[in-house]
Design a protein around this motif. Structure first.
Motif, mmCIF file in Angstrom:
data_model
loop_
_atom_site.group_PDB
_atom_site.id
_atom_site.type_symbol
_atom_site.label_atom_id
_atom_site.label_comp_id
_atom_site.label_asym_id
_atom_site.label_seq_id
_atom_site.Cartn_x
_atom_site.Cartn_y
_atom_site.Cartn_z
ATOM 1 N N LEU A 5 33.047 33.446 38.146
ATOM 2 C CA LEU A 5 33.980 32.820 37.215
ATOM 3 C C LEU A 5 33.694 31.327 37.134
ATOM 4 C CD1 LEU A 5 36.672 32.735 35.541
ATOM 5 C CD2 LEU A 5 37.858 32.489 37.741
ATOM 6 N N PHE A 6 33.600 30.808 35.902
ATOM 7 C CA PHE A 6 33.525 29.367 35.669
ATOM 8 C C PHE A 6 34.774 28.957 34.878
ATOM 9 C CE2 PHE A 6 28.940 30.333 36.116
ATOM 10 C CZ PHE A 6 28.599 29.405 37.073
ATOM 11 N N GLU A 7 35.632 28.152 35.491
ATOM 12 C CA GLU A 7 36.905 27.748 34.876
ATOM 13 C C GLU A 7 37.358 26.446 35.516
ATOM 14 O OE1 GLU A 7 40.024 26.841 33.164
ATOM 15 O OE2 GLU A 7 39.351 28.812 32.463
ATOM 16 N N ASP A 8 37.580 25.411 34.699
ATOM 17 C CA ASP A 8 37.900 24.105 35.268
ATOM 18 C C ASP A 8 39.370 23.925 35.626
ATOM 19 O OD1 ASP A 8 38.595 24.023 32.527
ATOM 20 O OD2 ASP A 8 38.531 21.837 32.551
ATOM 21 N N ASN A 9 40.251 24.731 35.063
ATOM 22 C CA ASN A 9 41.677 24.628 35.380
ATOM 23 C C ASN A 9 41.937 25.330 36.714
ATOM 24 O OD1 ASN A 9 44.556 25.679 35.409
ATOM 25 N ND2 ASN A 9 44.645 24.330 33.628
ATOM 26 N N THR A 10 42.371 24.558 37.698
ATOM 27 C CA THR A 10 42.517 25.096 39.054
ATOM 28 C C THR A 10 43.499 26.256 39.111
ATOM 29 O OG1 THR A 10 42.023 22.920 39.995
ATOM 30 C CG2 THR A 10 43.091 24.517 41.442
ATOM 31 N N ALA A 11 44.642 26.109 38.445
ATOM 32 C CA ALA A 11 45.659 27.165 38.495
ATOM 33 C C ALA A 11 45.139 28.457 37.871
ATOM 34 C CB ALA A 11 46.920 26.695 37.777
ATOM 35 N N ILE A 12 44.481 28.331 36.721
ATOM 36 C CA ILE A 12 43.935 29.519 36.059
ATOM 37 C C ILE A 12 42.818 30.125 36.900
ATOM 38 C CG2 ILE A 12 42.684 30.353 34.029
ATOM 39 C CD1 ILE A 12 44.168 28.285 32.372
ATOM 40 N N ARG A 13 41.951 29.267 37.446
ATOM 41 C CA ARG A 13 40.843 29.760 38.268
ATOM 42 C C ARG A 13 41.366 30.518 39.486
ATOM 43 N NH1 ARG A 13 38.581 25.302 38.963
ATOM 44 N NH2 ARG A 13 39.086 24.814 41.135
ATOM 45 N N ASP A 14 42.398 29.973 40.131
ATOM 46 C CA ASP A 14 42.947 30.628 41.319
ATOM 47 C C ASP A 14 43.599 31.959 40.970
ATOM 48 O OD1 ASP A 14 42.075 28.521 42.825
ATOM 49 O OD2 ASP A 14 44.045 27.566 43.038
ATOM 50 N N SER A 15 44.362 31.988 39.875
ATOM 51 C CA SER A 15 45.044 33.232 39.517
ATOM 52 C C SER A 15 44.051 34.309 39.082
ATOM 53 C CB SER A 15 46.068 32.976 38.401
ATOM 54 O OG SER A 15 45.440 32.493 37.229
ATOM 55 N N LEU A 16 43.021 33.910 38.342
ATOM 56 C CA LEU A 16 41.996 34.876 37.945
ATOM 57 C C LEU A 16 41.200 35.364 39.150
ATOM 58 C CD1 LEU A 16 40.605 33.341 34.629
ATOM 59 C CD2 LEU A 16 41.869 35.475 34.884
ATOM 60 N N SER A 17 40.977 34.481 40.097
ATOM 61 C CA SER A 17 40.259 34.876 41.310
ATOM 62 C C SER A 17 41.029 35.949 42.065
ATOM 63 C CB SER A 17 40.028 33.659 42.209
ATOM 64 O OG SER A 17 39.186 32.709 41.584
ATOM 65 N N ILE A 18 42.336 35.747 42.176
ATOM 66 C CA ILE A 18 43.181 36.735 42.857
ATOM 67 C C ILE A 18 43.161 38.055 42.096
ATOM 68 C CG2 ILE A 18 45.551 37.297 43.507
ATOM 69 C CD1 ILE A 18 45.973 34.275 43.985
ATOM 70 N N LEU A 19 43.261 37.973 40.764
ATOM 71 C CA LEU A 19 43.268 39.179 39.933
ATOM 72 C C LEU A 19 41.966 39.955 40.083
ATOM 73 C CD1 LEU A 19 44.519 40.921 37.638
ATOM 74 C CD2 LEU A 19 43.405 39.352 36.024
ATOM 75 N N ASP A 21 39.496 39.668 42.390
ATOM 76 C CA ASP A 21 39.143 40.073 43.747
ATOM 77 C C ASP A 21 40.029 41.205 44.258
ATOM 78 O OD1 ASP A 21 37.141 39.534 45.565
ATOM 79 O OD2 ASP A 21 38.377 38.240 46.817
ATOM 80 N N GLY A 22 41.172 41.406 43.613
ATOM 81 C CA GLY A 22 42.074 42.456 44.065
ATOM 82 C C GLY A 22 41.839 43.798 43.396
ATOM 83 N N MET A 23 40.860 43.860 42.500
ATOM 84 C CA MET A 23 40.602 45.108 41.777
ATOM 85 C C MET A 23 39.509 45.916 42.465
ATOM 86 S SD MET A 23 42.706 45.379 39.318
ATOM 87 C CE MET A 23 41.920 46.790 38.530
ATOM 88 N N PRO A 24 39.757 47.216 42.691
ATOM 89 C CA PRO A 24 38.715 48.070 43.264
ATOM 90 C C PRO A 24 37.485 48.096 42.353
ATOM 91 C CG PRO A 24 40.845 49.171 43.288
ATOM 92 C CD PRO A 24 41.005 47.935 42.453
ATOM 93 N N GLY A 25 36.314 48.022 42.947
ATOM 94 C CA GLY A 25 35.083 48.076 42.164
ATOM 95 C C GLY A 25 34.604 46.734 41.672
ATOM 96 N N ILE A 26 35.373 45.666 41.919
ATOM 97 C CA ILE A 26 34.977 44.318 41.507
ATOM 98 C C ILE A 26 34.890 43.423 42.740
ATOM 99 C CG2 ILE A 26 35.645 42.239 40.232
ATOM 100 C CD1 ILE A 26 36.947 43.978 38.157
ATOM 101 N N GLY A 30 32.010 34.266 43.332
ATOM 102 C CA GLY A 30 32.045 32.821 43.139
ATOM 103 C C GLY A 30 33.012 32.433 42.051
ATOM 104 N N ALA A 31 33.722 31.321 42.257
ATOM 105 C CA ALA A 31 34.626 30.779 41.244
ATOM 106 C C ALA A 31 34.445 29.261 41.260
ATOM 107 C CB ALA A 31 36.076 31.154 41.548
#
Length: 213
Positions: A5-19, A21-26, A30-31
């Motif tokens: 993931l490439f995203e400069d907004n910290t809040a969005i990057r963190d929330s997408l990272s959690i989303l 990384d929490g999915m089976p098969g994904i 790096g973020a």
């Protein structure tokens, strides 16, 4: 599948990272806040899918997509952005992106976009799909319409060349010796008039069709 993931907004990057990384098969491998060091970051990571923001400091997502696609054509790049402008859609797809998803999409749609890209699909938000069709229609119209473009000056041709390469007005101004943003806008107005076009997308399409750059 391995995702970066490439995203400069910290809040969005963190929330997408959690989303992600929490999915089976994904596996989120790096973020990053920008793609300035993309070559080093991708060299050993070998991701299957990249989710790419557009406006980031140092190097924008469309330019990064073009560079990454040239070196790693098998990596599936999905633009993740707030922008719905036709020129950004056109430039992103021309740069090698396989999908274009808006950030206001539901979490389920974001996951589906990653899965679709990995499976060989082309995930597009509904409003983006409609605009992509309109862009395609404009390109096809310009391709087969007779050309009556007035010759461009050397500086206008240079401006158009950088536009086709995906540079923003500010980047074009810097590349052309530090001219002002307003000077670039003036060149673009003249280019629109001479090429008989009304948008950046049409200007790029006509430049490619007529071999102006």
């Amino acid at each position: 599948m391995r995702v970066i993931l490439f995203e400069d907004n910290t809040a969005i990057r963190d929330s997408l990272s959690i989303l992600l990384d929490g999915m089976p098969g994904i596996e989120l491998i790096g973020a990053f806040p920008n793609p300035v060091q993309w070559d080093r970051q991708l060299r050993d990571a070998q991701p299957d899918v990249i989710m790419m923001d557009i406006e980031m400091p140092g190097l924008d997502g469309i330019q990064a997509t073009q560079a990454i696609h040239a070196k790693y054509p098998l990596i599936n790049i999905v633009m993740l952005t707030v922008f719905e402008e036709e020129d950004k859609i056109f430039r992103a797809l021309c740069a090698g992106a396989v999908g274009y998803i808006l950030k206001n999409s539901t979490p389920i749609r974001l996951i589906e976009a990653v899965q679709d890209a990995h499976a060989g699909g082309a995930p597009l938000s509904p409003s983006i799909a409609r605009k992509a069709v309109q862009v395609f229609q404009q390109v096809m119209h310009n391709r087969y319409a007779p050309s009556d473009a007035e010759p461009l000056t050397q500086r206008e041709a240079e401006t158009l060349k950088y536009l086709v390469e995906g540079l923003s007005y500010k980047m074009i101004a810097d590349r052309m010796g530090g001219i002002s943003y307003e000077t670039v806008r003036s060149f673009m107005k003249s280019i629109y008039r001479k090429l008989h076009v009304a948008s950046m997308t049409e200007a790029v399409a006509k430049a490619l069709k007529d071999g102006l750059v």
